[in-house]
Design a protein around this motif. Structure first.
Motif, PDB file in Angstrom:
ATOM      1  N   VAL A 243     -56.024  36.824  34.129  1.00 23.30           N
ATOM      2  CA  VAL A 243     -55.372  35.538  34.403  1.00 23.30           C
ATOM      3  C   VAL A 243     -55.273  35.321  35.917  1.00 23.30           C
ATOM      4  CG1 VAL A 243     -53.276  34.167  34.096  1.00 23.30           C
ATOM      5  CG2 VAL A 243     -54.089  35.601  32.223  1.00 23.30           C
TER       6      VAL A 243
ATOM      7  N   ALA B  28     -49.855  32.285  28.247  1.00 21.29           N
ATOM      8  CA  ALA B  28     -50.937  32.999  27.553  1.00 21.29           C
ATOM      9  C   ALA B  28     -50.743  34.498  27.669  1.00 21.29           C
ATOM     10  CB  ALA B  28     -52.291  32.618  28.150  1.00 21.29           C
TER      11      ALA B  28
ATOM     12  N   PRO C 231     -48.763  36.506  21.809  1.00 22.27           N
ATOM     13  CA  PRO C 231     -48.285  35.425  20.941  1.00 22.27           C
ATOM     14  C   PRO C 231     -47.036  34.738  21.503  1.00 22.27           C
ATOM     15  CG  PRO C 231     -48.815  37.386  19.663  1.00 22.27           C
ATOM     16  CD  PRO C 231     -48.879  37.792  21.107  1.00 22.27           C
TER      17      PRO C 231
ATOM     18  N   ASN D 105     -52.203  29.080  25.256  1.00 21.79           N
ATOM     19  CA  ASN D 105     -53.661  29.198  25.242  1.00 21.79           C
ATOM     20  C   ASN D 105     -54.037  30.642  25.028  1.00 21.79           C
ATOM     21  OD1 ASN D 105     -54.494  29.785  28.558  1.00 21.79           O
ATOM     22  ND2 ASN D 105     -52.499  28.929  28.096  1.00 21.79           N
TER      23      ASN D 105
ATOM     24  N   GLN E 132     -59.198  36.161  26.458  1.00 26.45           N
ATOM     25  CA  GLN E 132     -59.306  37.602  26.670  1.00 26.45           C
ATOM     26  C   GLN E 132     -59.944  37.883  28.031  1.00 26.45           C
ATOM     27  OE1 GLN E 132     -62.038  38.398  23.273  1.00 26.45           O
ATOM     28  NE2 GLN E 132     -60.235  39.270  22.270  1.00 26.45           N
ATOM     29  N   THR E 133     -59.757  39.100  28.510  1.00 27.30           N
ATOM     30  CA  THR E 133     -60.442  39.531  29.729  1.00 27.30           C
ATOM     31  C   THR E 133     -61.935  39.257  29.571  1.00 27.30           C
ATOM     32  OG1 THR E 133     -58.827  41.305  29.941  1.00 27.30           O
ATOM     33  CG2 THR E 133     -60.839  41.517  31.244  1.00 27.30           C
TER      34      THR E 133
ATOM     35  N   ILE F 232     -52.897  33.158  15.773  1.00 24.28           N
ATOM     36  CA  ILE F 232     -53.311  34.547  16.010  1.00 24.28           C
ATOM     37  C   ILE F 232     -52.310  35.486  15.351  1.00 24.28           C
ATOM     38  CG2 ILE F 232     -53.798  36.265  17.811  1.00 24.28           C
ATOM     39  CD1 ILE F 232     -55.757  33.943  17.809  1.00 24.28           C
TER      40      ILE F 232
END
Ligand code: PRX
Length: 632
Positions: A288, A363, A366, A386, A389-390, A492
């Motif tokens: 991020v 983000a 959850p 939002n 993933q890495t 998710i």
């Protein structure tokens, strides 16, 4: 604004046209020959043949229109300092840093590892690498010597950029001793170590290896270092992340695709305005921070705020005061940070003038409904979950309000973002499950621009890890469970693998287990993530001691538990330290010897342990149950 559905459909049905147009959002030194080269599936090469540079797009190209606009604002509540760098000043500092790197032999393609606190020099370092085509690898400052050594050996950096110390909640955290130990443990030795001396902790320089940043900076003066034009597919960085095995994966990102994807996301998803301020409270050690502290906001011509500090010091109003002070238009934080703030009186927040703020993005883990509605109620602004993933580098799911502000759905980060062909698949058959049913969140080839190119130095691992979970070799697994509704909103439901998420920090339980196993008193260990009201999850370790007598009484257990926690802290870092260490005589396994992690986790969360038909010895589960009930 048009309909998001049409926009999205075009992005996945005509990716060449769609991304070919988006490529105009950045500067190219030479145009690309092909939008997507898919000749080596599941790899995808975006914008091959095009020459560009991330630093040029983030800094130089704004000089004409934004020379005096702040580009980087640094705020530290740890050392009570702040600094602001205009685009002109940032350009100058980045060139100085680039000149230092070059002076010490760093060339295009060489790796530079950054082990840095949240200070401007970290951003200069990243941009300087991009400028000369070197590949940076930022290692989160919360990781300790062993984690660092593993990454040094994998990335094989020519130079390491570090600092005497970071500071966490007012406490100085020395970096240099950890770094020295890591280099000693590692087989690979960097030629040079560039140290930024903040004057926080005394350092012992290693002769012939360590360089002092201030001295070097003075020596290069007002160096002019032009941008190296690299192919769009040239790696810009490696960022390590955890997976199922104990060995971290180096997520490798390209240059052109990443710049185009970030520029697109800044408009479509974040609705950022060039000239406005973007305040992301993440850390540069995480994805991020890479995408939305450094590259995204700068590529978009915004002012980015780099914050060294916690959300609750000096008090729980600090994030909002910073947002007010810098007239933040966009904010990005984590659900954990908001849950922490929720415990404090809201007056401090109410006192702030947040009229500039348009949206808060959250983000990394959850976002629960009560937290989402509390914070959006407090702010009176949209709060946008939002999911990504890495590996992907930018959101997979969200709301693209810059295209059409679809209504959010509670508990869901939203719908598939442009270019992501998201589906929910049955774990065993690999077939799509009907709306409303749980399955594995998967993405059809190609991953859009900006996503990982490969695992650094290990193409096979990229294919084996991500593209071999279903019958089709053209399906990427996110390793997350999800459920979609009729409208395409996905919720998710947690990871399918052994990755846990503590306060938005992604950790591999295997890595923690390996560290615990290194303690001489440990025979076997299982680490699971158990639900936690504030941090989302916390790591709980179940240890089988070599000598049961040692943990027969409470004192013995407390002592060994403390030693084990300390072992993890010293080797991997405080971020990976388990919250609880409990002792058992055996671990629940299948007849073939596989650990029943899902059952252990279920018991930690007071749920039924699930399917136990393969369990070898039911007594093992009983031991877990009683350890949870009886041991603190
Ligand atoms: O399990 C998902 C969770 O975090 C994982 C990725 O973590 P990391 O690689 O650190 O990248 C974070 C980038 C924001 C995912 O596989 N995750 C991330 N965002 C969300 C999430 N889980 C639920 N909701 C989210 N918004």
């Amino acid at each position: 604004m048009g309909s998001y559905r049409d926009y999205y459909r075009r992005s996945v049905e005509q990716p060449q046209e769609f991304w070919g147009e988006k490529a105009a959002l950045i500067d190219w030194h030479r145009p690309f020959e092909q939008v997507l080269d898919g000749s080596r599936k599941p790899f995808a090469a975006w914008f091959r043949g095009g020459l560009t540079n991330l630093c040029h797009n983030a800094v130089d190209r704004h000089l004409a229109a934004r020379a005096q606009q702040p580009a980087l604002v640094w705020e530290s509540t740890e050392v009570d300092r702040s600094r602001s760098y205009s685009y002109t000043e940032l350009h100058r500092e980045v060139q100085r840093m680039a000149a230092i790197l070059q002076r010490h032999g760093v060339e295009a393609g060489d790796r530079v590892l950054l082990y840095m606190p949240m200070i401007p020099e970290a951003v200069f370092g990243m941009l300087a690498c991009a400028r000369i085509g070197a590949i940076h690898s930022v290692v989160f400052g919360g990781f300790a010597a062993l984690s660092l050594a593993t990454r040094i050996d994998d990335a094989r950096p020519k130079l390491i950029l570090s600092s005497d110390a970071g500071s966490r909640a007012g406490r100085v955290v020395p970096y240099k001793p950890l770094l020295d130990e890591a280099i000693e443990r590692a087989t690979h030795k960097p030629a040079a170590v560039l140290m930024v001396d903040r004057g926080l902790h005394p350092m012992q320089p290693v002769a012939g290896r360590d360089l002092d940043y201030a001295t070097e900076r003075a020596a290069v003066g007002d160096a002019v270092v032009p941008c190296a034009w690299v192919d769009a597919t040239h790696p810009s960085y490696i960022l390590y992340t955890s997976g199922t095995t104990g060995r971290p994966k180096g997520v490798q990102r390209d240059t052109g695709g990443y710049a185009v994807a970030l520029a697109t996301s800044m408009r479509d998803i974040f609705c950022g305005r060039p000239g406005g301020t973007y305040f992301c409270s993440s850390d540069i050690g995480w994805v991020v921070g890479h995408s939305y502290i450094v590259y995204g906001p700068l590529i978009h011509g915004m002012t980015t705020v780099l914050y060294e500090g916690t959300p609750v010091r000096p008090d729980a109003g600090i994030l909002w005061r910073l947002a007010e002070r810098h007239r933040a238009q966009v904010m990005f934080s984590s659900p954990t940070a908001v849950r922490v703030l929720k415990k404090f009186a809201p007056e401090l927040m109410r006192q702030c003038d947040l009229s500039s703020l348009e949206r808060l993005f959250l983000a990394g883990e959850p976002l629960d409904e009560p937290t989402a509605s509390w914070i959006s109620g407090m702010l009176g602004k949209p709060v946008v979950d939002n999911y990504w993933q890495t590996e992907t580098g930018w959101p997979i799911l969200g709301i693209a309000a810059g295209v059409e502000a679809l209504a959010p759905k509670a508990g869901s980060p939203g719908v598939a973002m442009p270019g992501y062909k998201v589906s929910i698949l049955d774990e065993s058959s690999g077939r799509p499950v009907p709306a409303g049913e749980k399955g594995v969140l998967a993405i059809d080839w190609p991953l859009p621009p900006g996503c990982m190119q490969t695992v650094w130095g290990d193409d096979q691992r990229f294919v084996d890890t991500y593209w071999s979970n279903f019958a089709s070799a053209q399906v990427y697994s996110t390793f997350d469970w999800g459920v979609a509704d009729e409208q395409g909103y996905v919720t998710i439901l947690g990871r399918t693998d052994d990755v846990i998420n503590v306060a938005g920090h992604r950790l591999g339980t295997r890595e923690i287990e390996e560290s615990i196993s290194s303690h001489a008193a440990v025979a076997e260990v299982a680490v699971v993530g158990a639900a936690d009201a504030v941090k989302g999850q916390q790591a709980v370790a179940f240890v089988v001691p070599r000598d049961a007598a040692r943990t027969a009484d409470a004192q013995g257990r407390t002592e060994l538990a403390a030693q084990i926690m300390q072992t993890v802290q010293v080797q991997l870092g405080a971020v990976a330290r388990p919250a609880r260490v409990l002792f058992v005589g055996m671990l629940p396994k299948t007849r073939s010897g596989k650990l029943l992690r899902r059952s252990i986790q279920a018991l930690c969360e007071q749920r039924a342990p699930g399917d136990l038909t393969t369990l070898e010895d039911p007594a093992a589960l009983e031991q877990i149950r009683s350890a949870l009930a009886e041991q603190p």
